[in-house]
Design an enzyme around this catalytic site. Sequence first.
Site, PDB file in Angstrom:
ATOM      1  N   TYR A 299       0.813  -1.220   0.000  1.00 28.35           N
ATOM      2  CA  TYR A 299       0.000   0.000   0.000  1.00 28.35           C
ATOM      3  C   TYR A 299       0.848   1.273   0.000  1.00 28.35           C
ATOM      4  CZ  TYR A 299      -3.995  -2.940   1.504  1.00 28.35           C
ATOM      5  OH  TYR A 299      -4.991  -3.884   1.609  1.00 28.35           O
TER       6      TYR A 299
ATOM      7  N   ASP B  50      -8.842  -8.308   9.433  1.00 33.31           N
ATOM      8  CA  ASP B  50     -10.298  -8.318   9.221  1.00 33.31           C
ATOM      9  C   ASP B  50     -10.856  -9.730   9.397  1.00 33.31           C
ATOM     10  OD1 ASP B  50     -10.466  -5.622   8.753  1.00 33.31           O
ATOM     11  OD2 ASP B  50     -11.726  -5.832   6.972  1.00 33.31           O
TER      12      ASP B  50
ATOM     13  N   LYS C  12       4.959 -14.201   2.307  1.00 32.10           N
ATOM     14  CA  LYS C  12       4.898 -15.099   1.145  1.00 32.10           C
ATOM     15  C   LYS C  12       6.325 -15.207   0.624  1.00 32.10           C
ATOM     16  CE  LYS C  12       2.212 -17.618  -1.410  1.00 32.10           C
ATOM     17  NZ  LYS C  12       1.765 -18.911  -0.888  1.00 32.10           N
TER      18      LYS C  12
ATOM     19  N   ASP D 263      -1.261 -17.649   2.909  1.00 34.63           N
ATOM     20  CA  ASP D 263      -2.411 -18.465   2.491  1.00 34.63           C
ATOM     21  C   ASP D 263      -2.727 -19.511   3.560  1.00 34.63           C
ATOM     22  OD1 ASP D 263       0.102 -19.397   1.781  1.00 34.63           O
ATOM     23  OD2 ASP D 263      -0.521 -20.373  -0.071  1.00 34.63           O
TER      24      ASP D 263
ATOM     25  N   ASP E  98      -3.653  -6.126   6.841  1.00 34.50           N
ATOM     26  CA  ASP E  98      -5.008  -5.602   6.662  1.00 34.50           C
ATOM     27  C   ASP E  98      -5.998  -6.757   6.510  1.00 34.50           C
ATOM     28  OD1 ASP E  98      -7.109  -3.903   6.109  1.00 34.50           O
ATOM     29  OD2 ASP E  98      -6.498  -3.485   4.045  1.00 34.50           O
TER      30      ASP E  98
END
Length: 365
Positions: free
Chosen positions: A139, A254, A194, A226, A250
């Site tokens: 981001y 959530d 990752k 994942d 992020d």
Amino acid sequence: MGNYTVAALPGDGIGPEITDVALRVLDRVTGIVPGLRVSVDPHDAGAERWRRTGVAMPEETFAACEAADAILMGAIGLPDARHPDGREVNGDVIFRLRFALDLFAGIRPVRSLPGVPATLAGQAPIDYVVVRENVEGLYASRAGGTNVRGEVATDTIVITANGTRKVSEIAFGLARKRHGRPLDGRRMVTCVDKANVLSSYAFFRSVFDQVADASTDVERDHVYVDAMTAFQVLRPDHFDVVVAENMFGDIISDLAAATVGGLGLAASADVGHEHGMFQPAHGSAPDIAGRNLANPTAMVLSTAMMLDWLGERHDDKAALDAASKIDAATLRVLADGTAVTADLGGAATCTQMGEAILAALDEGA
Ligand code: ATP
């Protein structure tokens, strides 16, 4: 110390309703805990202000936030309040404060709460913290990616050694000091990345490992993102403190909120070495705004996080005590279940749930 200034930004949608509850709770706790004084300085900022004036956050409000001991934010932004290039106006407030005040760590506690029906069947109690790197990662460039002839678009991930080290150190520091936790007694930080696919994530992991090497009192753990989403559902009790790059943080925070009862309960803090901003993890919820329906829990627990942060930072027992009193009062109202809002299956308004928290505080929870 015990004498703090707080810049309050109630913001948009349900922001003012939940901030009203939080400020009443803050006022009440300062009357209960000797030696704690908090002066609150409210400011108008957000999408509504931008619509009225063309400016979401005036410079004097930014200066007040910078000068305050802490920032308490309700919810900033409305989905249709956008600049001509499509960017949401909330970035003018939230991103500006995050970047300018170097609030590099987003901290989101994830815990099973009493009285809140478990989302996941048959699970052991959940109690971990997600630490999200807040100012770098995928981001970092925000709207600064490229779009070539409407055919190809790219964004660039930014991982720095300094930023990764700072957020990893915050994560290990949290693992070291969480009171009475983790539930299984194993202090551990899990790095989520990752690293098997992108060299930027391999770099994130290598810097995390350097910090882990210097933190022999806390275990280290690595999980690919994942697999992380599956573990959060299948064995969430494994985790203690989790650290991740901005976008991964992020997403997993959530998901984490959903596993313990939803956004109305999810508190959050954005902190750096000098400043701290505290706000619920949810947005301005325009679908229920202005109807006194919002659950104030996330906001009230974020206020407790603010006092806890101030207490740790200033070695101030009064602030730490106030934080745990607010926490206990809120948990008592949730456990009791008779004065909870509609999202938890109750019939209480936001104000009524706030009053129940005040009453629990008065009774010493
Ligand atoms: P943003 O992008 O600004 O973070 P969002 O898209 O995640 O926002 P929210 O505003 O957080 O959306 O709302 C998502 C859903 O959760 C909505 O249905 C909203 O009503 C509900 N919700 C959010 N916060 C609360 C709350 N405090 N009490 C009850 N319901 C809430």
